[in-house]
Design an enzyme around this catalytic site. Structure first.
Site, PDB file in Angstrom:
ATOM      1  N   LEU A   1      36.213  58.817  69.549  1.00 31.54           N
ATOM      2  CA  LEU A   1      37.382  59.664  69.774  1.00 31.54           C
ATOM      3  C   LEU A   1      38.404  58.873  70.568  1.00 31.54           C
ATOM      4  O   LEU A   1      38.050  58.206  71.551  1.00 31.54           O
ATOM      5  CB  LEU A   1      37.006  60.914  70.572  1.00 31.54           C
ATOM      6  CG  LEU A   1      35.973  61.857  69.984  1.00 31.54           C
ATOM      7  CD1 LEU A   1      35.660  62.974  70.970  1.00 31.54           C
ATOM      8  CD2 LEU A   1      36.460  62.428  68.666  1.00 31.54           C
TER       9      LEU A   1
ATOM     10  N   GLY B   1      32.851  52.472  73.673  1.00 28.37           N
ATOM     11  CA  GLY B   1      32.232  53.338  74.665  1.00 28.37           C
ATOM     12  C   GLY B   1      32.725  54.770  74.652  1.00 28.37           C
ATOM     13  O   GLY B   1      32.257  55.595  75.431  1.00 28.37           O
ATOM     14  N   HIS B   2      33.680  55.093  73.776  1.00 31.45           N
ATOM     15  CA  HIS B   2      34.272  56.449  73.774  1.00 31.45           C
ATOM     16  C   HIS B   2      34.264  57.005  72.362  1.00 31.45           C
ATOM     17  O   HIS B   2      35.302  57.038  71.713  1.00 31.45           O
ATOM     18  CB  HIS B   2      35.708  56.391  74.308  1.00 31.45           C
ATOM     19  CG  HIS B   2      36.244  57.698  74.776  1.00 31.45           C
ATOM     20  ND1 HIS B   2      36.896  58.589  73.953  1.00 31.45           N
ATOM     21  CD2 HIS B   2      36.220  58.269  75.998  1.00 31.45           C
ATOM     22  CE1 HIS B   2      37.275  59.646  74.651  1.00 31.45           C
ATOM     23  NE2 HIS B   2      36.885  59.474  75.892  1.00 31.45           N
ATOM     24  N   PHE B   3      33.294  57.449  71.820  1.00 29.64           N
ATOM     25  CA  PHE B   3      31.918  57.547  72.286  1.00 29.64           C
ATOM     26  C   PHE B   3      31.032  56.907  71.236  1.00 29.64           C
ATOM     27  O   PHE B   3      31.317  57.048  70.052  1.00 29.64           O
ATOM     28  CB  PHE B   3      31.508  59.017  72.477  1.00 29.64           C
ATOM     29  CG  PHE B   3      32.292  59.731  73.538  1.00 29.64           C
ATOM     30  CD1 PHE B   3      31.971  59.581  74.878  1.00 29.64           C
ATOM     31  CD2 PHE B   3      33.360  60.539  73.203  1.00 29.64           C
ATOM     32  CE1 PHE B   3      32.677  60.252  75.861  1.00 29.64           C
ATOM     33  CE2 PHE B   3      34.076  61.212  74.179  1.00 29.64           C
ATOM     34  CZ  PHE B   3      33.739  61.061  75.510  1.00 29.64           C
TER      35      PHE B   3
END
Length: 156
Positions: free
Chosen positions: A68, A61-63
């Protein structure tokens, strides 16, 4: 800390492996963020490696499409290395050292899967055997990605 081991090329020697680190720190998957310790002077300093891989859960989810490493996890990895400095000091009371503050933390460039963080921490102070402060920096390929001071406190 310009002449710290973190500013040098990654060393091949292992001072503490992942099993030994697990014996010193309470963190477990997915929050164990120190893979290897390459230099350690209990009560003074520690230098460790965190291998950043695309398989880590935060990258879902990041990203999506541009993974990252979250800054808070970089800081947490630095704090875990800082914790290793005090874990083998013989005269400290038993208990859990936790975050008590963060000063002057700056992020200089993104950390992405495939990077290897080389984290160096130096103990700045230890008061009443309960409150400590470390100066920390993380580098990738010799380039500074994050630095700051981290405070911790012993909880019983």
């Amino acid at each position: 800390m310009t002449d710290s081991p973190a500013s040098d090329a990654v060393q091949s020697s292992v001072v503490l492996n992942s099993e030994q680190i697990a014996g010193l720190l309470p963190h477990r998957y997915p929050f164990a963020l120190v893979d290897r310790v390459i230099a350690h002077e209990p009560g003074v300093s520690a230098t460790a490696i965190k291998n950043v891989t695309v398989n880590e859960p935060q990258f879902q989810g990041h990203f999506p499409g541009r993974p990252l490493m979250p800054g808070v996890l970089i800081v947490e990895a630095m704090a875990q290395v800082g914790g290793l400095i005090v874990t083998q000091m013989p005269d400290l009371p038993k208990g859990l050292f936790v975050f008590a503050g963060i000063d002057g933390v700056r992020f200089r460039r993104p950390v992405v899967p495939g990077d290897q963080l080389v984290i160096h921490c130096e103990l700045l102070s230890l008061k009443r055997k309960r409150f400590g402060k470390v100066k920390a920096e993380a580098k990738v390929e010799g380039e500074l990605v994050c630095s700051g001071e981290l405070m911790f406190s012993l909880v019983d």
